[in-house]
Enzyme design. Structure first.
Site, mmCIF file in Angstrom:
data_model
loop_
_atom_site.group_PDB
_atom_site.id
_atom_site.type_symbol
_atom_site.label_atom_id
_atom_site.label_comp_id
_atom_site.label_asym_id
_atom_site.label_seq_id
_atom_site.Cartn_x
_atom_site.Cartn_y
_atom_site.Cartn_z
ATOM 1 N N SER A 261 0.833 -1.200 0.000
ATOM 2 C CA SER A 261 0.000 0.000 0.000
ATOM 3 C C SER A 261 0.866 1.247 0.000
ATOM 4 C CB SER A 261 -0.880 0.012 1.241
ATOM 5 O OG SER A 261 -0.070 0.247 2.378
ATOM 6 N N LYS A 262 0.201 2.370 -0.212
ATOM 7 C CA LYS A 262 0.904 3.649 -0.193
ATOM 8 C C LYS A 262 1.579 3.849 1.166
ATOM 9 C CE LYS A 262 -0.235 8.549 -0.068
ATOM 10 N NZ LYS A 262 1.114 8.940 0.330
ATOM 11 N N ARG A 263 0.899 3.376 2.215
ATOM 12 C CA ARG A 263 1.468 3.550 3.549
ATOM 13 C C ARG A 263 2.800 2.803 3.708
ATOM 14 N NH1 ARG A 263 -2.694 2.104 7.555
ATOM 15 N NH2 ARG A 263 -4.190 3.198 6.285
ATOM 16 N N ASP A 266 5.371 4.985 2.207
ATOM 17 C CA ASP A 266 5.723 6.122 3.072
ATOM 18 C C ASP A 266 6.583 5.656 4.240
ATOM 19 O OD1 ASP A 266 4.196 7.629 1.416
ATOM 20 O OD2 ASP A 266 2.434 7.700 2.722
#
Ligand code: GLU
Length: 504
Positions: A261-263, A266
Site C-alpha cells: 500500500s501507499k502507507r 511512506d
C-alpha cells in the site's frame, strides 16, 4: 479461425495508478506484443462517485513515460471506440434491454431503505433466487405496475437473474480451473436508472465482447467477479468468443503479509506510484519518475515481480516480449523488494552513455543554479561518479563538490584530518600545484607524490586534508580527478579558503 490477440488495460480513473496496476498493464503489453496483437487502453469511468479529475491524464502520462504504446484506446483512437465507458451509454442501454427481453435480467425498485430492512430481517441476506420473490421487482409486480412506476419517474435498477445450482467454470491461464456453484452469487445490479449508467460488470463484459478482446489479464481482486462474467457471456450467447482469463497475484508488502500500500511506501521510503501525484488536498505521493528511476529499470523490475525467466534478470523490453509467459506467472503474491528495484536502476544507469546521463542530470543542475556548466564538464563528472549512483537524484549527492566550493567543513573530519602541521603542508601543496603547467590528474599526482616523498610527509595525512579542503568532507572519487575537472584556479582558491578557515 484463430483470432488476433487483443488485450485491454481497463483502469478506473479513481486516483493515481498503483504500481501493481502498472505491472498488470505491462503483462498485458508483453503478452500482446509476443503474439503480434493489440494492446488497448479502455477507461472504465462509469462510477461517477469515484471519478477523480486528472487520473486519466495520469494514466496516459505513465505509459508515455514508460514507452509502452497502446495500439488503440483513449488518447489513441481506433475503430472500436469510443474507449471511454462514459461515452458508451447508448451501447450499454441496448444490451441491458436485450437481457430484459430475453428474461435474463429484471427490473428492481427496492429502495436502499427497503434493502436495509431485509438485511436486518434475514441473516446473510443476498438478492438472489431464494429472496427475489419477496422483493419489489418486475418478477413480483404486474407489467402494468412496473410500467406505471417507471412512467411516474420512480428510480430502478436492472438486476442479472442468476439461475441457482448451475456449475460455473472459469478457466484461468494462471490458476487453472476454478469451479463454483451459481447459487452463491447474488443478482448483481447491471444498470441504474438514476444515472443511466451500467455497473462495472455489464460495461466490462459488453466492451470486452464488442472490442473483440481475446484475453483478460487483470489483478486477482477481480477473480471473484469472473464466474459472474462467465454467466453474463452465457446469457448473451457469447460463450464462443469469451476471452481467456488470467488473474495475476498481488504485489505484497516487503515483509510479505498483505497488499503493498501507499502507507508501506511512506513507511519504508519508496514510491508505490509510477509518477508523482498531488491530490486535491495538496498531499504529495512520490513517483518512480521523480525519485530518479529510469523507465527501463521500472519495466524490468516490475516484470520480475510475479514472473521469472529462470536466472535471467537484466532484460530489455524486447527481450521480455520474447520470453514472457503468462503460464509462468506465480499464483502466490510477489513480495516487493525495494533494494532490488534500486539495483536494477543502477544497472541501467551504468549502461547509459555519459552523454545521455549528462542530459538527464542537466535539469537537476539547472534547478540547483548551475545551468551554465558545460555539457562537456558534466560528462566528465558523470564518468567519475556513475558507478556510485542508484537513482538519478544520487548524481547530485555524489558530485555537488564539482560545481560548488565547500561552504562548511565536516566537523568530525576536521577533528580527525586537520592536524597541527596541516596548514603548512597545504600551503606547500598549494604553491606546488600553482606552479604546474600541466594540470592533468596524472601530472598532479606524480608531482604531489614526489614532493611528499622528498618532504617526508605521510601520503595519507596530506591527501585526507587535501580532500577535506576541496570537497568539505571525506567523500568523492579520486582526488586528482576532482581537481583536474575543477581546474587549477578553483583548486588553489579552495585550498586558500581552507587554510584560512579550518580550525579557526
Ligand atoms: N476497471 C477495473 C479496474 O479498475 C478493470 C478490471 C478488469 O480488468 O476487468 O481494475
Amino acid at each position: 479461425m484463430t483470432r488476433k490477440t487483443r488485450v485491454r488495460f481497463a483502469p478506473s480513473p479513481t486516483g493515481p495508478l498503483h504500481i501493481g496496476g502498472v505491472r498488470t498493464a505491462l503483462y498485458n503489453y508483453l503478452f500482446a506484443k509476443q503474439r503480434v496483437g493489440d494492446f488497448i487502453l479502455r477507461i472504465e469511468d462509469t462510477d461517477s462517485q469515484r471519478f477523480v479529475p486528472g487520473a486519466e491524464d495520469y494514466i496516459i502520462n505513465t505509459f508515455e513515460w514508460l514507452g509502452l504504446k497502446f495500439d488503440e484506446g483513449v488518447g489513441v483512437g481506433g475503430k472500436y471506440g469510443p474507449y471511454r465507458q462514459s461515452e458508451r451509454k447508448d451501447i450499454y442501454r441496448k444490451y441491458v434491454n436485450q437481457l430484459l427481453e430475453s428474461g435474463r435480467a429484471y427490473i428492481a425498485f427496492d429502495t436502499p431503505e427497503e434493502l436495509e430492512i431485509k438485511r436486518k430481517e434475514i441473516p446473510n441476506f443476498q438478492y438472489d433466487a431464494s429472496t427475489r420473490d419477496g422483493m419489489r421487482n418486475s418478477l413480483t409486480l404486474s407489467a402494468e405496475e412496473v410500467k406505471s412506476l417507471i412512467d411516474s419517474g420512480v428510480q430502478y435498477v436492472v438486476r442479472f437473474k442468476i439461475e441457482p445450482n448451475e456449475e460455473v467454470v472459469v478457466n484461468d491461464l494462471i490458476r487453472g480451473e476454478v469451479r463454483i456453484n451459481s447459487s452463491i452469487l447474488d443478482d448483481k445490479v447491471l444498470w441504474k436508472s438514476a444515472d443511466q449508467l451500467p455497473t462495472y460488470h455489464l460495461a466490462n463484459i459488453v466492451d470486452d465482447h464488442l472490442m473483440e478482446i481475446t484475453h483478460v489479464i487483470r489483478g486477482e481482486e477481480w477473480l471473484p467477479s469472473a464466474p459472474l462474467h462467465v454467466l453474463l457471456y452465457r446469457a448473451f450467447n457469447w460463450e464462443d468468443t469469451m476471452p481467456q482469463f488470467a488473474h495475476l497475484s498481488l504485489l505484497l508488502k516487503p515483509e510479505g503479509n498483505g497488499k503493498l500500500s501507499k502507507r508501506d511506501g511512506d513507511r519504508l521510503g519508496f514510491p508505490v506510484f509510477p509518477l508523482q501525484w498531488i491530490d486535491a488536498q495538496g498531499e504529495v505521493s512520490s513517483g518512480y519518475r521523480e525519485a530518479g528511476y529510469l523507465p527501463e529499470a521500472v519495466i524490468n523490475f516490475l516484470a520480475l515481480l510475479g514472473w521469472s525467466a529462470g536466472d535471467e534478470e537484466l532484460m530489455s523490453l524486447e527481450r521480455l516480449i520474447e520470453v514472457f509467459s503468462i503460464e509462468k506467472c506465480s499464483k502466490s503474491g510477489a513480495r516487493f523488494d525495494f533494494e532490488k528495484a534500486k539495483w536494477f536502476n543502477h544497472q541501467y544507469i551504468v549502461q547509459k552513455s555519459d552523454r545521455e546521463l549528462a542530459e538527464m542530470f542537466l535539469p537537476i543542475l539547472i534547478q540547483k543554479g548551475f545551468g551554465d556548466v558545460s555539457v562537456h564538464t558534466v560528462e566528465r563528472v558523470i564518468t567519475l561518479v556513475k558507478d556510485r549512483v542508484s537513482l538519478l537524484g544520487d548524481l547530485w549527492e555524489q558530485s555537488y563538490f564539482f560545481f560548488q566550493a565547500p561552504t562548511e567543513y565536516d566537523e568530525k573530519t576536521v577533528k580527525k584530518r586537520w592536524k597541527e602541521d596541516t596548514p603548512k603542508q597545504m600551503i606547500e601543496l598549494r604553491d606546488l600545484l600553482a606552479n604546474l603547467n600541466d594540470f592533468s590528474a596524472s601530472n598532479q599526482e606524480s608531482a604531489v607524490k614526489s614532493w611528499i616523498g622528498d618532504s617526508g610527509y605521510k601520503l595519507g595525512d596530506v591527501m585526507n586534508a587535501f580532500r577535506l579542503a576541496i570537497v568539505g568532507e571525506s567523500k568523492g572519487p579520486h582526488m586528482f580527478d576532482i581537481t583536474e575537472v575543477i581546474g587549477k584556479e578553483e583548486t588553489i582558491e579552495r585550498l586558500n579558503k581552507a587554510i584560512e578557515n579550518i580550525g579557526k
